[in-house]
Design a protein around this motif. Structure first.
Motif, short mmCIF file in Angstrom:
data_model
loop_
_atom_site.label_atom_id
_atom_site.label_comp_id
_atom_site.label_asym_id
_atom_site.label_seq_id
_atom_site.Cartn_x
_atom_site.Cartn_y
_atom_site.Cartn_z
N UNK A 1 59.63 -5.51 33.75
CA UNK A 1 60.51 -4.58 33.03
C UNK A 1 59.73 -3.85 31.93
N UNK A 2 58.89 -4.61 31.19
CA UNK A 2 58.10 -4.00 30.13
C UNK A 2 57.14 -2.97 30.70
N UNK A 3 56.55 -3.29 31.88
CA UNK A 3 55.61 -2.36 32.51
C UNK A 3 56.32 -1.09 32.95
N UNK A 4 57.57 -1.25 33.47
CA UNK A 4 58.34 -0.08 33.90
C UNK A 4 58.68 0.81 32.71
N UNK A 5 59.04 0.21 31.59
CA UNK A 5 59.34 0.98 30.38
C UNK A 5 58.11 1.72 29.90
N UNK A 6 56.94 1.04 29.98
CA UNK A 6 55.69 1.68 29.56
C UNK A 6 55.38 2.88 30.44
N UNK A 7 55.54 2.71 31.76
CA UNK A 7 55.27 3.81 32.69
C UNK A 7 56.24 4.97 32.46
N UNK A 8 57.51 4.64 32.21
CA UNK A 8 58.50 5.68 31.95
C UNK A 8 58.17 6.42 30.67
N UNK A 9 57.72 5.68 29.64
CA UNK A 9 57.35 6.32 28.39
C UNK A 9 56.16 7.25 28.55
N UNK A 10 55.16 6.83 29.33
CA UNK A 10 53.99 7.67 29.57
C UNK A 10 54.36 8.91 30.37
N UNK A 11 55.22 8.71 31.37
CA UNK A 11 55.66 9.86 32.18
C UNK A 11 56.41 10.87 31.32
#
Length: 309
Positions: A1-11
């Protein structure tokens, strides 16, 4: 979940940079309505400086003040002052989309300066990319010459702005001072605000008689979005993504800025400008990714042909 949030934030940050860089040229164009361009750039820099300094204070960001740090602040400030002021001046004479296209050459200009001042290598693919980019710029200059001396002058000013911007980046890199990003941004924008304010005061122009609502909103947008949010998003993306991926931004924004200027400001979009833009983008693509796309030379291949002797 944390990794998905990080990817979404970068996108989201990546898309945010593209949107800001796409809309900035048109906002620069609109910010000069009813007033001199020096008022527009000074107001933008003052707003950006106040916000950056307030944010740095809120986050308790340290401002190193050794000799290397002071020179780094100066390099950044002069780059912002020269790049922005010349861009605003050039925007008076050319369509807004052309600003983004010409500024797309900054990776090529930076590559040349990095070779001269930092000793970085220039491969055959990068040299070919530079040649394509310069050819595209020449095509656009021919179009500017056909439109008259004002357009030609505007193009020269924006090329000068891109050159100053690139020189500043290489100077900061050469100094290599350990300065936090927010401190560098705040100091650089503050120095640019002081220099632009001094230039405006010395010009004797005075306060503009009228500033349109669209100009005022554009100045506010540039001060908040272009000078603060844009820098923070860009450096966030640069910190977490490969430089090659970040470089994609310079391949997208010239096209989107041209289209935005065409549809929102009724700016002309000739086949010659499109051809020049295509050549510049091809040059950038080759410059950034050519070494990966071209087949690698087999070991000893050069020596068999007598190269390097």
């Amino acid at each position: 979940m944390a990794e998905e949030k990080r990817d979404l934030g970068l996108t989201s940050s990546f898309i945010g940079v593209i949107l800001i860089w796409t809309t900035t040229p048109l906002a620069i164009k609109w910010s000069g309505e009813g007033s001199h361009f020096l008022f527009g750039v000074t107001a933008r820099m003052v707003i950006g400086a106040l916000l950056c300094l307030a944010l740095a204070r809120w986050r308790r960001t340290p401002f190193p003040f050794d000799r290397a740090a002071r020179l780094t602040y100066l390099a950044c400030g002069l780059g912002i002052y020269g790049g922005m002021t010349l861009s605003y001046w050039g925007a008076v004479h050319i369509p807004s989309g052309w600003l983004s296209v010409v500024f797309g050459l900054t990776p090529l200009l930076t590559g040349v300066m990095a070779r001269l001042w930092l000793g970085e290598a220039l491969t055959g693919a990068r040299l070919l990319g530079m040649a394509l980019g310069m050819a595209g710029l020449a095509v656009i200059f021919l179009r500017g010459a056909a439109l008259g001396p004002e357009a030609f002058r505007g193009l020269l000013l924006v090329v000068a702005a891109a050159t100053v911007h690139s020189a500043s980046a290489v100077w900061v890199k050469r100094l290599g001072a350990a300065v936090p990003t927010l401190a560098l941004t705040a100091a650089g924008v503050a120095i640019a605000a002081l220099l632009d304010g001094g230039t405006w005061a010395l010009s004797g122009l005075g306060w503009p008689a009228q500033v349109t609502n669209r100009a005022a909103l554009s100045i506010l947008y540039l001060g908040v979005g272009g000078s603060v949010l844009g820098f923070l998003l860009y450096y966030h993306v640069l910190k977490h993504l490969e430089a090659m991926k970040v470089a994609l931004i310079t391949l997208v924004t010239p096209v989107t800025a041209l289209l935005l200027g065409r549809f929102l400001n009724a700016e002309p979009l000739s086949g010659q400008v499109l051809a020049g833009t295509a050549a510049i983008l091809a040059g950038l693509l080759l410059f950034q990714y050519g070494d990966r796309m071209l087949p690698a030379r087999a070991p000893g291949e050069g020596s068999e042909r007598g190269e390097g002797s």
